[in-house]
Design an enzyme around this catalytic site. Structure first.
Site, mmCIF file in Angstrom:
data_model
loop_
_atom_site.group_PDB
_atom_site.id
_atom_site.type_symbol
_atom_site.label_atom_id
_atom_site.label_comp_id
_atom_site.label_asym_id
_atom_site.label_seq_id
_atom_site.Cartn_x
_atom_site.Cartn_y
_atom_site.Cartn_z
ATOM 1 N N CYS A 76 0.779 -1.243 0.000
ATOM 2 C CA CYS A 76 0.000 0.000 0.000
ATOM 3 C C CYS A 76 0.811 1.294 0.000
ATOM 4 C CB CYS A 76 -0.927 0.025 1.216
ATOM 5 S SG CYS A 76 -1.741 -1.534 1.587
ATOM 6 N N HIS A 134 -2.138 6.732 4.624
ATOM 7 C CA HIS A 134 -1.000 5.806 4.703
ATOM 8 C C HIS A 134 0.305 6.403 4.168
ATOM 9 C CE1 HIS A 134 0.154 1.264 4.766
ATOM 10 N NE2 HIS A 134 0.413 1.900 5.894
HETATM 11 CA CA CA Z 1 -3.135 -2.188 -0.480
#
Ligand code: CA
Length: 474
Positions: A76, A134
């Protein structure tokens, strides 16, 4: 004959100049819908038989499906860093999933990089991110300090989908990725409770943002954390899939179905407001599916999330811009998530800093036929910690599966599942691609921060996982 050629040339150049001038003035809205850990096969437009994604399919039909589109990394954080800067994240040391550290301003996207929202702000755009960030939990790295005007979502890698599981009010009070799944959602900087199912709330906020900003150019990054773990869905979505027997796959189908409803609501809102032809929409997954964790399906690709095989980093990818890009097509040239910013930069005429050139390119000339071939002749992946590499060049792909192992060579056009190693058959091709790899690698720096993988929390999880594996083998 000569005269005819000349006049055709003149006409082409005029048209080109005309379209360039028009392009410089264009300020279309941009919507990027990113899913989290959706498998390559997991949408109707990607050939899925058991899921139902009518709205994603309608979006795909209205635009172009890119069959050979890659993100910049198979997990990610770095994948998002690549998309949002239009640059290989390995160039600026974002090569690990970051730890959740609100006390560490180095733990995330370096401030030396411009985000897509930073660049669009200079062109007068209003930007929102709804969903998963993130890219750092320190206040300096918060979306509102990275070019965005509005944030509704979470700073870490995932989130429980119902308020009752969110037992920690303040996202700044913890230092642990696992706990970050249990903090409240933030509206800008403020923790806030929600009702119902998180995916639906993200869709609500997206529709509201579009309506409120209909009069001015906007950028919406709708970053669903679905269908990432934890696997949770309400009955109303589960009920849509009575025939899926695998219980995990059924939840996965339900989670994606909620995302699909959101896609439908956004398209309907754009239609209502007559904004569809003035809005570029991109849809993609941030990396390949982790099949064991969420029952995703990457077939016919080899491997899973985190792999350098295509199952790790080749993703469903759609670009829709009715009126400008002809729909109902599939495009097979090598394409990158970095090209989203590459395309926006060209269309809007964004100013890109000379010392931070984009790796992403403008997709439009390849779709219009103005340019032949693929947006990228070659595309690269490095995973520093394991010294794993992948380089796709044309139909060929070099893979170094792990540190110091001998490279494999595959022909993806003939062997999409990467099953037949051609290294011995085509040593010349292998050597040439490896030279390109070394030359790219020399442009990169080492990772700038330690990752999630270096935390005790993570190592404990890995030990548990290995023990379970050993038990199941015994
Ligand atoms: Ca991901």
């Amino acid at each position: 004959m000569k005269t005819i050629t000349k006049s055709i040339l003149a006409l082409t150049v005029t048209t080109l100049a005309g379209s360039l001038l028009a392009a410089e003035r264009a300020t279309p809205n941009i919507i990027v819908i990113m899913t989290d850990d959706q498998g390559y096969a997991d949408a109707g437009f990607q050939g899925s038989k058991d899921l139902r994604t009518p709205h994603m399919d309608a979006l795909a039909e209205s635009g172009v499906v890119f069959t050979d589109a890659y993100v910049t990394y198979p997990v990610c954080g770095p994948s998002r860093a690549g998309f949002i800067t239009g640059r290989y994240p390995q160039r600026f040391g974002f090569e690990r999933n970051p730890q959740y550290r609100p006390d560490d301003p180095e733990m995330g996207l370096p401030l030396s990089e411009d985000t897509m929202a930073d660049l669009l702000a200079k062109a007068g755009y209003t930007s929102a991110i709804i969903g998963k960030w993130h890219l750092g939990a320190h206040p300096d790295l918060h979306p509102l300090n990275r070019g965005f005007d509005f944030f509704y979502g979470h700073l870490g890698g995932g989130k429980h989908y119902f308020q009752e599981h969110l037992t920690i009010r303040d996202p700044m009070s913890i230092r642990n990725e696992g706990q970050s799944y249990r903090t409240w959602i933030q509206r800008d900087f403020e923790p806030e409770k929600f009702e119902g199912y998180l995916t639906d709330r993200f869709s609500d906020e997206a529709v509201r943002f579009i309506a409120e900003n209909k009069e001015q150019p906007f950028f919406l990054f709708l970053s669903y954390n679905a269908p990432h773990t934890p696997m949770q869905a309400p009955e109303e979505y589960l009920e849509r899939f009575p025939d899926i027997e695998n219980p995990l796959r059924r939840i996965y189908a339900a989670m994606l179905s909620a995302v699909d409803d959101g896609v439908g609501r956004i398209l309907a809102k754009l239609d209502d407001l007559e904004l569809r032809e003035n809005t570029m929409i991109f849809f993609l997954s941030d990396n390949g599916g982790p099949t064991d964790a969420n029952a995703s399906d990457n077939r016919p690709l080899r491997g899973y999330k985190s792999d350098v095989y295509d199952g790790g980093w080749r993703v469903p990818f759609v670009f829709s811009w009715p009126g400008t890009v002809e729909g109902g097509k599939r495009f097979h040239g090598i394409t990158s998530a970095m090209d989203i910013l590459g395309t926006a930069a060209a269309v809007i005429g964004l100013e890109i800093a000379e010392e931070r050139p984009l790796d992403g390119v403008n997709l439009l000339p390849y779709l219009s036929g103005e340019k032949e071939g693929a947006p990228h002749e070659v595309i690269y992946l490095r995973k520093f910690d394991q010294q794993r590499f992948a380089v796709r060049q044309g139909d060929y792909k070099l893979v170094i599966p792990y540190r110091e192992q001998s490279p494999h060579l595959f022909n993806l056009r003939r062997d999409i599942g990467e099953t037949r190693d051609l290294a011995d058959k085509h040593p010349d091709i292998l050597a040439e691609i490896d030279r390109m790899r070394l030359s790219w690698d020399a442009e990169l720096i080492e990772p700038r921060f330690l990752g999630l993988m270096h935390t005790e929390e993570w190592q404990r999880r890995m030990r548990q996982w290995r023990e379970q594996e050993e038990e199941s083998e015994n």
